[in-house]
Design a protein around this motif. Structure first.
Motif, PDB file in Angstrom:
ATOM      1  N   TRP A 139     -63.651   1.084  15.959  1.00 37.23           N
ATOM      2  CA  TRP A 139     -64.297   1.604  17.153  1.00 37.23           C
ATOM      3  C   TRP A 139     -63.275   2.116  18.146  1.00 37.23           C
ATOM      4  O   TRP A 139     -62.099   1.799  18.091  1.00 37.23           O
ATOM      5  CB  TRP A 139     -65.103   0.511  17.818  1.00 37.23           C
ATOM      6  N   GLU A 166     -62.685   1.802  24.283  1.00 32.35           N
ATOM      7  CA  GLU A 166     -63.652   1.437  25.325  1.00 32.35           C
ATOM      8  C   GLU A 166     -64.742   0.520  24.775  1.00 32.35           C
ATOM      9  O   GLU A 166     -65.185  -0.408  25.456  1.00 32.35           O
ATOM     10  CB  GLU A 166     -64.262   2.678  25.960  1.00 32.35           C
ATOM     11  N   TYR A 167     -65.148   0.723  23.528  1.00 34.04           N
ATOM     12  CA  TYR A 167     -66.160  -0.147  22.929  1.00 34.04           C
ATOM     13  C   TYR A 167     -65.559  -1.505  22.580  1.00 34.04           C
ATOM     14  O   TYR A 167     -66.225  -2.528  22.719  1.00 34.04           O
ATOM     15  CB  TYR A 167     -66.764   0.506  21.695  1.00 34.04           C
ATOM     16  N   LYS A 211     -63.213  -2.924  24.214  1.00 36.24           N
ATOM     17  CA  LYS A 211     -63.065  -3.653  25.474  1.00 36.24           C
ATOM     18  C   LYS A 211     -64.391  -4.280  25.891  1.00 36.24           C
ATOM     19  O   LYS A 211     -64.421  -5.396  26.401  1.00 36.24           O
ATOM     20  CB  LYS A 211     -62.543  -2.725  26.562  1.00 36.24           C
ATOM     21  N   ARG A 212     -65.485  -3.591  25.654  1.00 32.98           N
ATOM     22  CA  ARG A 212     -66.798  -4.167  25.957  1.00 32.98           C
ATOM     23  C   ARG A 212     -67.065  -5.393  25.089  1.00 32.98           C
ATOM     24  O   ARG A 212     -67.598  -6.397  25.577  1.00 32.98           O
ATOM     25  CB  ARG A 212     -67.894  -3.133  25.734  1.00 32.98           C
ATOM     26  N   VAL A 213     -66.714  -5.291  23.821  1.00 34.77           N
ATOM     27  CA  VAL A 213     -66.891  -6.444  22.925  1.00 34.77           C
ATOM     28  C   VAL A 213     -65.988  -7.582  23.378  1.00 34.77           C
ATOM     29  O   VAL A 213     -66.393  -8.754  23.371  1.00 34.77           O
ATOM     30  CB  VAL A 213     -66.605  -6.043  21.457  1.00 34.77           C
ATOM     31  N   GLN A 217     -64.992  -8.233  26.488  1.00 34.23           N
ATOM     32  CA  GLN A 217     -65.579  -8.839  27.684  1.00 34.23           C
ATOM     33  C   GLN A 217     -66.781  -9.706  27.333  1.00 34.23           C
ATOM     34  O   GLN A 217     -66.974 -10.776  27.914  1.00 34.23           O
ATOM     35  CB  GLN A 217     -65.992  -7.761  28.697  1.00 34.23           C
ATOM     36  N   ALA A 218     -67.592  -9.245  26.380  1.00 31.30           N
ATOM     37  CA  ALA A 218     -68.806  -9.979  26.027  1.00 31.30           C
ATOM     38  C   ALA A 218     -68.508 -11.232  25.211  1.00 31.30           C
ATOM     39  O   ALA A 218     -69.203 -12.238  25.354  1.00 31.30           O
ATOM     40  CB  ALA A 218     -69.751  -9.073  25.251  1.00 31.30           C
ATOM     41  N   SER A 241     -66.290 -13.873  28.245  1.00 26.52           N
ATOM     42  CA  SER A 241     -67.364 -14.791  28.631  1.00 26.52           C
ATOM     43  C   SER A 241     -67.041 -16.226  28.235  1.00 26.52           C
ATOM     44  O   SER A 241     -67.390 -17.162  28.958  1.00 26.52           O
ATOM     45  CB  SER A 241     -68.685 -14.350  28.003  1.00 26.52           C
TER      46      SER A 241
END
Length: 167
Positions: free
Chosen positions: A35, A38-39, A41-43, A45-46, A50
């Motif tokens: 990926w 940016e994707y 990085k979202r994964v 963060q999630a 978390s």
């Protein structure tokens, strides 16, 4: 909990969880079909962010420096998977490229956000009493209240008016 409230067992449990999440990032971010950053990085963060920051204001202010470093090492391992950087990359460059602060900074931010939320609560809320605490007898470890008051003094935000939280 351990008797000394060092949160060592909790940090070790978090390290194990994050290790599995790093493997997920490695698979999803492989070079052949991975990926975009940016994707990833979202994964990150999630999944990793978390886990590292879950209820952070409740336990992170009491962490010893060595436990903060252990959490930072976990975060850095995951950031290397997101950015594709080598282990020899300086940490400052790694965090700058990923646009993620160190765990030390994140802990202070979590505490500052929790402090602001507490200050904005109505007086009838029992949590609002956390702002008026006793003086600590022992000076070996800091507390959430002390850390946030220090942050408030450094940033100069204490003098600004605060609106109550919406109901």
């Amino acid at each position: 909990f351990d008797r000394t409230l060092s949160f060592g067992p909790q940090v070790e449990a978090i390290r194990k969880k994050v290790s599995g999440k790093c493997n997920l990032l490695a698979v999803v971010g492989s070079k052949e079909w991975g990926w975009k950053r940016e994707y990833l990085k979202r994964v990150f963060q999630a999944t990793v962010g978390s886990v590292l920051n879950y209820c952070g204001a409740a336990w992170q202010p009491w962490l010893s420096a060595s436990n903060v470093e252990r959490l930072d090492a976990c975060q850095n391992k995951a950031l290397r998977r997101v950015t594709g950087q080598l282990r020899s990359t300086p940490l400052e460059a790694l965090r700058a490229e990923a646009e993620v602060p160190s765990m030390h900074t994140t802990i202070r931010r979590n505490c500052a956000v929790a402090w602001e939320k507490t200050l904005r609560l109505p007086v009838s809320n029992p949590k609002s009493r956390l702002t008026m605490g006793p003086v600590h007898r022992l000076k070996t470890k800091g507390s959430w209240r002390e850390m946030t008051r220090e942050m408030e003094g450094l940033t100069g935000l204490g003098g600004f008016p605060r609106l109550n939280l919406p109901k």
